[in-house]
Write a protein that holds these residues in place. Structure first.
Motif, short mmCIF file in Angstrom:
data_model
loop_
_atom_site.label_atom_id
_atom_site.label_comp_id
_atom_site.label_asym_id
_atom_site.label_seq_id
_atom_site.Cartn_x
_atom_site.Cartn_y
_atom_site.Cartn_z
N SER A 161 4.53 -7.45 -11.99
CA SER A 161 3.92 -7.53 -10.66
C SER A 161 3.62 -6.13 -10.15
CB SER A 161 4.86 -8.25 -9.69
OG SER A 161 6.08 -7.56 -9.54
N TRP A 162 2.69 -6.05 -9.23
CA TRP A 162 2.33 -4.78 -8.62
C TRP A 162 2.15 -4.95 -7.13
CZ3 TRP A 162 -2.21 -5.37 -6.11
CH2 TRP A 162 -3.11 -6.33 -6.59
N VAL A 163 2.34 -3.88 -6.41
CA VAL A 163 2.16 -3.89 -4.97
C VAL A 163 1.52 -2.58 -4.55
CG1 VAL A 163 4.50 -3.00 -4.56
CG2 VAL A 163 3.31 -4.23 -2.74
N VAL A 164 0.60 -2.64 -3.61
CA VAL A 164 -0.08 -1.47 -3.05
C VAL A 164 0.15 -1.46 -1.55
CG1 VAL A 164 -2.30 -0.28 -2.77
CG2 VAL A 164 -1.84 -1.60 -4.86
N ALA A 165 0.49 -0.28 -1.02
CA ALA A 165 0.81 -0.17 0.41
C ALA A 165 0.25 1.12 0.98
CB ALA A 165 2.33 -0.23 0.62
N VAL A 200 2.18 -3.34 3.19
CA VAL A 200 1.54 -3.83 1.97
C VAL A 200 0.12 -4.29 2.26
CG1 VAL A 200 1.62 -5.59 0.16
CG2 VAL A 200 3.72 -4.46 0.91
N VAL A 201 -0.83 -3.85 1.42
CA VAL A 201 -2.22 -4.26 1.58
C VAL A 201 -2.70 -5.12 0.41
CG1 VAL A 201 -2.80 -2.24 2.98
CG2 VAL A 201 -3.10 -2.15 0.50
N ALA A 202 -1.99 -5.11 -0.69
CA ALA A 202 -2.39 -5.91 -1.84
C ALA A 202 -1.21 -6.07 -2.78
CB ALA A 202 -3.54 -5.24 -2.59
N THR A 217 -8.60 7.21 1.46
CA THR A 217 -7.28 6.84 2.01
C THR A 217 -6.21 6.98 0.93
OG1 THR A 217 -8.32 5.27 3.52
CG2 THR A 217 -5.97 4.97 3.10
N ASP A 218 -5.07 7.53 1.33
CA ASP A 218 -3.90 7.57 0.44
C ASP A 218 -3.24 6.21 0.40
OD1 ASP A 218 -4.35 10.24 0.01
OD2 ASP A 218 -2.65 10.95 1.18
N TYR A 219 -2.86 5.77 -0.80
CA TYR A 219 -2.08 4.55 -0.98
C TYR A 219 -0.92 4.87 -1.93
CZ TYR A 219 -5.89 1.83 1.11
OH TYR A 219 -6.83 1.32 1.98
N TRP A 220 0.09 4.00 -1.87
CA TRP A 220 1.22 4.09 -2.79
C TRP A 220 1.36 2.75 -3.50
CZ3 TRP A 220 0.66 6.95 1.45
CH2 TRP A 220 1.02 8.30 1.38
N PHE A 221 1.83 2.79 -4.75
CA PHE A 221 1.93 1.55 -5.51
C PHE A 221 3.15 1.59 -6.43
CE2 PHE A 221 -0.52 4.45 -8.12
CZ PHE A 221 -0.12 4.20 -9.42
N ARG A 222 3.53 0.41 -6.88
CA ARG A 222 4.69 0.27 -7.76
C ARG A 222 4.51 -0.99 -8.61
NH1 ARG A 222 10.02 -0.78 -4.57
NH2 ARG A 222 9.14 -2.88 -4.55
N PRO A 239 8.76 3.79 -10.82
CA PRO A 239 8.66 4.75 -9.72
C PRO A 239 7.48 4.39 -8.81
CG PRO A 239 8.87 5.87 -11.84
CD PRO A 239 8.64 4.43 -12.15
N VAL A 240 7.55 4.85 -7.59
CA VAL A 240 6.45 4.68 -6.64
C VAL A 240 5.50 5.87 -6.80
CG1 VAL A 240 5.82 4.54 -4.20
CG2 VAL A 240 7.90 3.41 -5.02
N ALA A 241 4.21 5.58 -6.90
CA ALA A 241 3.21 6.62 -7.13
C ALA A 241 2.18 6.64 -6.01
CB ALA A 241 2.50 6.38 -8.46
N ARG A 242 1.63 7.84 -5.77
CA ARG A 242 0.55 7.99 -4.80
C ARG A 242 -0.79 7.93 -5.52
NH1 ARG A 242 -2.88 12.25 -4.11
NH2 ARG A 242 -3.93 12.48 -2.08
N THR A 243 -1.78 7.37 -4.87
CA THR A 243 -3.14 7.43 -5.34
C THR A 243 -4.05 7.63 -4.14
OG1 THR A 243 -4.77 6.40 -6.81
CG2 THR A 243 -3.61 4.94 -5.26
#
Length: 556
Positions: free
Chosen positions: A92-96, A104-106, A131-136, A145-149
């Motif tokens: 699973s993945w999550v983007v915030a 959480v946006v997706a 826009t900066d987002y973070w995902f895991r 780990p949580v990463a920035r994109t």
């Protein structure tokens, strides 16, 4: 919000012609057995039964509304890269909008399978631009780990500035990837560009640090099969500095030859022996499949890496594939370099590039270019300097004109492209280049023989290697020794070259505003030191409308 996860079939090969195998290599890396050596090198987490994210997470190819997310899950101890083992695993993945992952946006899930080497991609859309987002990622109760994109600006947005890290030629056995760590520590990158040779294909010891292996890679043999290429990609992705950079910003990558084999062309490679190493068609297909499995890159037409990304009204980035369609390299000194039937891009890609550069309405037209486009004549160098330079570039040891693996070996394509820029008054074209293991700041003249009377059609910033040997390494002399003598001679023989450093390792930082595009060149204290420091060396820029490079005395 939807997510797509796709598998990427290998492209068909373009022939099986077998060139003579090269005896002096230009750069190297290696090979690996499979489970044994690589499993021993992996973190201890692989020993338990819970799924593990041993190869980090990454993102790439930013769009105004989306980003491509990537990871590789190890579902069981035996499921090492290239093994073909391990169960299907739901990931699973999550983007915030925040690092704590509360806004959480997706979210969604994909299935990792042995058929895809347990790599997964999620192509996320519906995001906000610039826009900066973070995902895991998560699997079986284990979180990555949580990463920035970061997404790209909207296509019609007025953008005040962009900043990209720029790297190339990272050979595992030749040193540590501290360049990646220093870029990751900046915290100010919109993205980073990898201009090719993300991995190397050689057997262990074939090309290391001045002949010394700093850290052995796996497998130990030259990589040829799909399992081999997967294993090598997997090992590179365990590097902590590479993982750190992937955690901080999206990558925009193209391949060069060593993702396949040294001096690759459409029908073969110098470092490929047809028959003894299977067919080139099969080897190329394996290399491409592993690349698209292991890299956060969207495959473009015909399963290649040529594609285009836009960053508002400020810049458009055309990314080239200069291996899949090129003709075989010409012999050095041969007049066939001017043959109009020979190509480095292929007809379709060159037409695509020309049309895109002409149609672009952005202030800057950037070209991600794996081999140098500016002419490079070295015939006037002395024998002592010529021999190590020729060895690095794969040129004859007793006399040269050009490096025919670069655009110098495909002058008709180069002339057509530069004439197109001039005849259509296309300005602010900047080539961003890797491969040659040196730093350069070049004008790109229409006719190098009469420059500076001949106009410059574009500019070029060439980045040195992260670790791969350069001139002082081949000569086995102290750093800076060769460059002190060779650089002035190169610049005299090539008046469009404003600066060249033949001897140091490092990376670049490209900063773009409406007024100028500037490259800051950074060097490492010692590629063989995992704690190597980084220092700014020089900066060059091209001002809007000039098509020429000039030195500037402060980094951004």
């Amino acid at each position: 919000m939807t997510s797509r996860s796709r598998s990427f079939p290998a492209a068909e090969g373009l022939g099986s012609r077998s060139p003579r195998r090269r005896t002096v290599v230009k750069a190297a890396a290696a090979s690996a057995v499979l489970a044994g050596p690589l499993a021993a090198a992996l973190p201890a987490r692989a020993a338990d039964r819970a799924p593990a994210f041993l190869h980090g997470v990454a993102s790439g190819d930013p769009l105004p509304d989306g980003i491509l997310l990537w990871t590789r899950v190890t579902p069981s101890p035996e499921a090492v890269p290239g093994s073909g083992l391990g169960p299907d695993t739901e990931v699973s993945w999550v983007v915030a909008r925040d690092k704590a992952l509360t806004a959480v946006v997706a979210k969604g899930s994909v299935t990792a399978t042995a058929a895809g080497d347990h790599t997964v991609k999620a192509d996320i859309r519906g995001l906000e631009p610039a826009t900066d987002y973070w995902f895991r990622f998560s699997a079986g109760g284990t979180d990555s780990p949580v990463a920035r994109t970061r997404t790209a600006p909207a296509a019609d947005a007025t953008v005040s500035g962009l900043r990209f890290g720029v790297v190339t030629c990272a050979n595992w056995e030749a040193g540590y990837f501290t360049a990646y760590r220093h870029l990751a520590a900046r915290g100010d990158l919109d993205a980073w560009l990898h201009l090719g040779d993300y991995i190397y294909e050689y057997k262990t010891g074939e090309y290391a640090a001045r002949g010394t292996v700093v850290r052995p890679h796996a497998p130990a043999h030259e990589i040829i099969t799909l399992a081999d290429y997967r294993t090598r990609h997997g090992e590179y992705k365990t590097d902590p500095d590479l993982q750190a950079l992937h955690l901080k910003a999206p990558v925009i990558a193209i391949w060069d030859d060593h993702e396949f084999a040294d001096n690759a062309w459409s029908g073969g490679a110098v470092n490929h022996t047809e028959g003894a190493e299977g067919t080139w068609t099969a080897r190329k297909a394996a290399a491409k499949q592993a690349y698209f499995e292991w890299m956060p890159v969207r495959p473009a037409v015909e399963g290649t890496t040529y594609r285009r990304l836009r960053f508002g009204k400020l810049a458009e980035l055309s990314l080239l594939d200069l291996r899949s369609f090129r003709s075989q390299q010409a012999s050095t000194g041969s007049g066939s370099v001017d043959d109009p039937d020979r190509t480095i891009t292929g007809r379709a890609q060159l037409d695509w590039l020309k049309a895109g550069l002409k149609a672009s309405d952005t202030k800057w037209r950037l070209v991600g270019n794996s081999v140098m486009i500016a002419p490079f004549v070295v015939g006037s160098l002395t024998g002592d300097l010529l021999k190590p330079l020729a060895k690095l570039l794969g040129l004859p040891q007793d006399g040269i004109g050009v490096n025919t693996d670069q655009w110098d070996g495909y002058t008709h394509d180069r002339r057509e492209l530069l004439d197109h820029l001039r005849s259509n008054a296309i300005g602010n074209t900047v080539f961003l280049t890797g491969d040659i293991h040196m730093s350069w700041a070049n004008d790109v003249p229409v006719d190098a023989g009469t420059y500076p009377l001949s106009p410059s059609a574009a500019t070029e910033f060439v980045i040195t290697s992260v670790t791969s040997d350069n001139l002082d390494d081949i000569a086995k002399v102290p750093e800076g020794t060769v460059s002190a003598v060779a650089a002035p001679l190169i610049e005299v023989a090539n008046r469009h070259v404003h600066w060249v450093d033949t001897d140091r390792h490092g990376y670049g930082v490209l900063d773009i505003t409406a007024d100028r595009a500037q490259m800051d060149y950074y060097v490492l204290s010692d590629r063989t030191d995992p704690d190597a420091t980084s220092a700014w060396e020089r900066s060059y820029r091209t001002r809007s409308g000039t098509q020429k490079v000039e030195r500037t005395y402060d980094p951004v």
